[in-house]
Design a protein around this motif. Sequence first.
Motif, PDB file in Angstrom:
ATOM      1  N   LEU A 137       3.009  10.047  -7.784  1.00 49.19           N
ATOM      2  CA  LEU A 137       1.885  10.340  -8.683  1.00 49.19           C
ATOM      3  C   LEU A 137       1.141   9.052  -9.033  1.00 49.19           C
ATOM      4  O   LEU A 137      -0.091   9.036  -9.090  1.00 49.19           O
ATOM      5  N   SER A 138       1.896   7.969  -9.247  1.00 45.10           N
ATOM      6  CA  SER A 138       1.255   6.691  -9.574  1.00 45.10           C
ATOM      7  C   SER A 138       0.440   6.152  -8.408  1.00 45.10           C
ATOM      8  O   SER A 138      -0.478   5.346  -8.604  1.00 45.10           O
ATOM      9  N   ALA A 139       0.756   6.595  -7.185  1.00 46.11           N
ATOM     10  CA  ALA A 139      -0.004   6.170  -6.006  1.00 46.11           C
ATOM     11  C   ALA A 139      -1.315   6.917  -5.880  1.00 46.11           C
ATOM     12  O   ALA A 139      -2.145   6.575  -5.027  1.00 46.11           O
ATOM     13  N   GLY A 140      -1.517   7.931  -6.726  1.00 48.16           N
ATOM     14  CA  GLY A 140      -2.767   8.670  -6.709  1.00 48.16           C
ATOM     15  C   GLY A 140      -2.704  10.029  -6.051  1.00 48.16           C
ATOM     16  O   GLY A 140      -3.727  10.721  -5.961  1.00 48.16           O
ATOM     17  N   PHE A 141      -1.524  10.443  -5.606  1.00 42.56           N
ATOM     18  CA  PHE A 141      -1.417  11.761  -4.978  1.00 42.56           C
ATOM     19  C   PHE A 141      -1.474  12.848  -6.050  1.00 42.56           C
ATOM     20  O   PHE A 141      -0.825  12.725  -7.101  1.00 42.56           O
ATOM     21  N   PRO A 142      -2.210  13.915  -5.801  1.00 44.49           N
ATOM     22  CA  PRO A 142      -2.212  15.038  -6.752  1.00 44.49           C
ATOM     23  C   PRO A 142      -0.843  15.703  -6.773  1.00 44.49           C
ATOM     24  O   PRO A 142      -0.049  15.554  -5.833  1.00 44.49           O
ATOM     25  N   PRO A 143      -0.528  16.440  -7.845  1.00 41.49           N
ATOM     26  CA  PRO A 143       0.821  16.997  -8.012  1.00 41.49           C
ATOM     27  C   PRO A 143       1.365  17.751  -6.811  1.00 41.49           C
ATOM     28  O   PRO A 143       2.518  17.530  -6.409  1.00 41.49           O
ATOM     29  N   ALA A 144       0.569  18.643  -6.230  1.00 37.75           N
ATOM     30  CA  ALA A 144       1.076  19.432  -5.101  1.00 37.75           C
ATOM     31  C   ALA A 144       1.441  18.535  -3.921  1.00 37.75           C
ATOM     32  O   ALA A 144       2.451  18.745  -3.249  1.00 37.75           O
ATOM     33  N   HIS A 145       0.619  17.531  -3.663  1.00 40.29           N
ATOM     34  CA  HIS A 145       0.901  16.597  -2.570  1.00 40.29           C
ATOM     35  C   HIS A 145       2.110  15.732  -2.909  1.00 40.29           C
ATOM     36  O   HIS A 145       2.948  15.454  -2.036  1.00 40.29           O
ATOM     37  N   ALA A 146       2.191  15.277  -4.145  1.00 34.89           N
ATOM     38  CA  ALA A 146       3.309  14.407  -4.543  1.00 34.89           C
ATOM     39  C   ALA A 146       4.644  15.110  -4.332  1.00 34.89           C
ATOM     40  O   ALA A 146       5.612  14.493  -3.854  1.00 34.89           O
ATOM     41  N   VAL A 147       4.708  16.385  -4.660  1.00 37.88           N
ATOM     42  CA  VAL A 147       5.956  17.137  -4.506  1.00 37.88           C
ATOM     43  C   VAL A 147       6.323  17.279  -3.039  1.00 37.88           C
ATOM     44  O   VAL A 147       7.469  17.026  -2.630  1.00 37.88           O
ATOM     45  N   ARG A 148       5.368  17.663  -2.202  1.00 33.17           N
ATOM     46  CA  ARG A 148       5.660  17.850  -0.777  1.00 33.17           C
ATOM     47  C   ARG A 148       6.010  16.518  -0.109  1.00 33.17           C
ATOM     48  O   ARG A 148       6.904  16.451   0.732  1.00 33.17           O
ATOM     49  N   LEU A 149       5.293  15.474  -0.468  1.00 38.33           N
ATOM     50  CA  LEU A 149       5.561  14.168   0.132  1.00 38.33           C
ATOM     51  C   LEU A 149       6.905  13.614  -0.331  1.00 38.33           C
ATOM     52  O   LEU A 149       7.610  12.957   0.445  1.00 38.33           O
ATOM     53  N   TYR A 150       7.257  13.884  -1.581  1.00 37.45           N
ATOM     54  CA  TYR A 150       8.585  13.447  -2.034  1.00 37.45           C
ATOM     55  C   TYR A 150       9.669  14.175  -1.258  1.00 37.45           C
ATOM     56  O   TYR A 150      10.682  13.560  -0.880  1.00 37.45           O
ATOM     57  N   LEU A 151       9.462  15.461  -0.995  1.00 34.01           N
ATOM     58  CA  LEU A 151      10.452  16.217  -0.228  1.00 34.01           C
ATOM     59  C   LEU A 151      10.620  15.611   1.166  1.00 34.01           C
ATOM     60  O   LEU A 151      11.744  15.446   1.644  1.00 34.01           O
ATOM     61  N   ALA A 224       1.555   5.115   2.591  1.00 41.72           N
ATOM     62  CA  ALA A 224       0.584   4.129   2.119  1.00 41.72           C
ATOM     63  C   ALA A 224      -0.786   4.393   2.741  1.00 41.72           C
ATOM     64  O   ALA A 224      -1.823   4.271   2.063  1.00 41.72           O
ATOM     65  N   ALA A 225      -0.815   4.762   4.028  1.00 47.66           N
ATOM     66  CA  ALA A 225      -2.090   5.054   4.692  1.00 47.66           C
ATOM     67  C   ALA A 225      -2.740   6.290   4.081  1.00 47.66           C
ATOM     68  O   ALA A 225      -3.963   6.336   3.883  1.00 47.66           O
ATOM     69  N   ARG A 226      -1.944   7.284   3.756  1.00 49.91           N
ATOM     70  CA  ARG A 226      -2.481   8.498   3.126  1.00 49.91           C
ATOM     71  C   ARG A 226      -3.041   8.183   1.740  1.00 49.91           C
ATOM     72  O   ARG A 226      -4.093   8.710   1.355  1.00 49.91           O
ATOM     73  N   ALA A 227      -2.325   7.358   0.990  1.00 49.07           N
ATOM     74  CA  ALA A 227      -2.802   6.988  -0.338  1.00 49.07           C
ATOM     75  C   ALA A 227      -4.116   6.223  -0.247  1.00 49.07           C
ATOM     76  O   ALA A 227      -5.045   6.446  -1.046  1.00 49.07           O
ATOM     77  N   ALA A 228      -4.242   5.326   0.731  1.00 53.43           N
ATOM     78  CA  ALA A 228      -5.476   4.558   0.914  1.00 53.43           C
ATOM     79  C   ALA A 228      -6.628   5.475   1.296  1.00 53.43           C
ATOM     80  O   ALA A 228      -7.753   5.326   0.789  1.00 53.43           O
ATOM     81  N   ALA A 229      -6.385   6.422   2.183  1.00 53.05           N
ATOM     82  CA  ALA A 229      -7.428   7.358   2.578  1.00 53.05           C
ATOM     83  C   ALA A 229      -7.854   8.239   1.412  1.00 53.05           C
ATOM     84  O   ALA A 229      -9.045   8.556   1.261  1.00 53.05           O
ATOM     85  N   LEU A 230      -6.909   8.586   0.566  1.00 56.23           N
ATOM     86  CA  LEU A 230      -7.235   9.390  -0.600  1.00 56.23           C
ATOM     87  C   LEU A 230      -8.136   8.629  -1.565  1.00 56.23           C
ATOM     88  O   LEU A 230      -9.090   9.192  -2.125  1.00 56.23           O
ATOM     89  N   ARG A 231      -7.889   7.344  -1.728  1.00 54.14           N
ATOM     90  CA  ARG A 231      -8.726   6.533  -2.620  1.00 54.14           C
ATOM     91  C   ARG A 231     -10.142   6.404  -2.074  1.00 54.14           C
ATOM     92  O   ARG A 231     -11.109   6.405  -2.830  1.00 54.14           O
ATOM     93  N   VAL A 232     -10.272   6.333  -0.762  1.00 61.40           N
ATOM     94  CA  VAL A 232     -11.595   6.244  -0.145  1.00 61.40           C
ATOM     95  C   VAL A 232     -12.385   7.522  -0.384  1.00 61.40           C
ATOM     96  O   VAL A 232     -13.590   7.485  -0.702  1.00 61.40           O
ATOM     97  N   ARG A 233     -11.707   8.660  -0.233  1.00 65.82           N
ATOM     98  CA  ARG A 233     -12.396   9.950  -0.395  1.00 65.82           C
ATOM     99  C   ARG A 233     -12.831  10.195  -1.831  1.00 65.82           C
ATOM    100  O   ARG A 233     -13.806  10.885  -2.096  1.00 65.82           O
ATOM    101  N   THR A 234     -12.052   9.622  -2.789  1.00 64.88           N
ATOM    102  CA  THR A 234     -12.387   9.869  -4.179  1.00 64.88           C
ATOM    103  C   THR A 234     -13.235   8.743  -4.757  1.00 64.88           C
ATOM    104  O   THR A 234     -13.689   8.843  -5.878  1.00 64.88           O
TER     105      THR A 234
END
Length: 234
Positions: A137-151, A224-234
């Motif tokens: 979550l601190s990396a910027g992933f929304p809740p649904a993504h954070a849960v799936r990525l943690y899994l 990390a690449a997904r988090a970076a791409a998410l920051r670019v989109r937002t």
Amino acid sequence: MPTRAPQERRRRRPTAAGVLLSRELITETALRLIGEHGQEALSVRRLGAALGCDPSALYRYFRNTDELLLAVSDRIIGDAMTGFVPGPDWVASLREMALRVRDGYLAHPRAAAMASYRITRRENEFRAVETGVGLLLSAGFPPAHAVRLYLAFIDTVLGHAALDAACQALPRERREADEQAWTSAYRSVDPESYPALSEVRDELYAMAGSSFELAVDLLLDSLAARAAALRVRT
């Protein structure tokens, strides 16, 4: 071990061995016995003998052996996470968390095979999941993504850690024979039948090691690449 309702004890009495029973002591003893004898050690008869008490006394603390196994699994998590404080770098923190899990399993290789796929539903596991999801979550992933990525993260960590622990639990001669196969049996294959193996024959020694850290780093690079791409989109 049949299911019985746990009973609260108003006064704890020492066993014949002079020890006071508790959930913590029973869990610790079960973990030790599993390490010495494997899964068959998880019985009230063996535990009673090791603790110097009537096996029926254990029902006051655990309803059945499955509940005890969950406590053992949670104990391994707790030991692994003791002293862990996430830092400002969420990737580095997840990596440390992964290494701690692997170290915890290697410390108890026989128990790891029984514990890696269980959901303990206990405090140590709650804290570990809270920490891992919180980092994502601190990396910027929304809740649904954070849960799936943690899994995906924790399944990768647990799977590889359990594999390393299973290898560690093998008798030494079998483990060494498996490791030597990469530089003996595999080096002698027919080049015409196995051209790729023949091309890398001088590098096959690396197959005898663990892929744990590489697998974790590959996954963390992807996160990390997904988090970076998410920051670019937002």
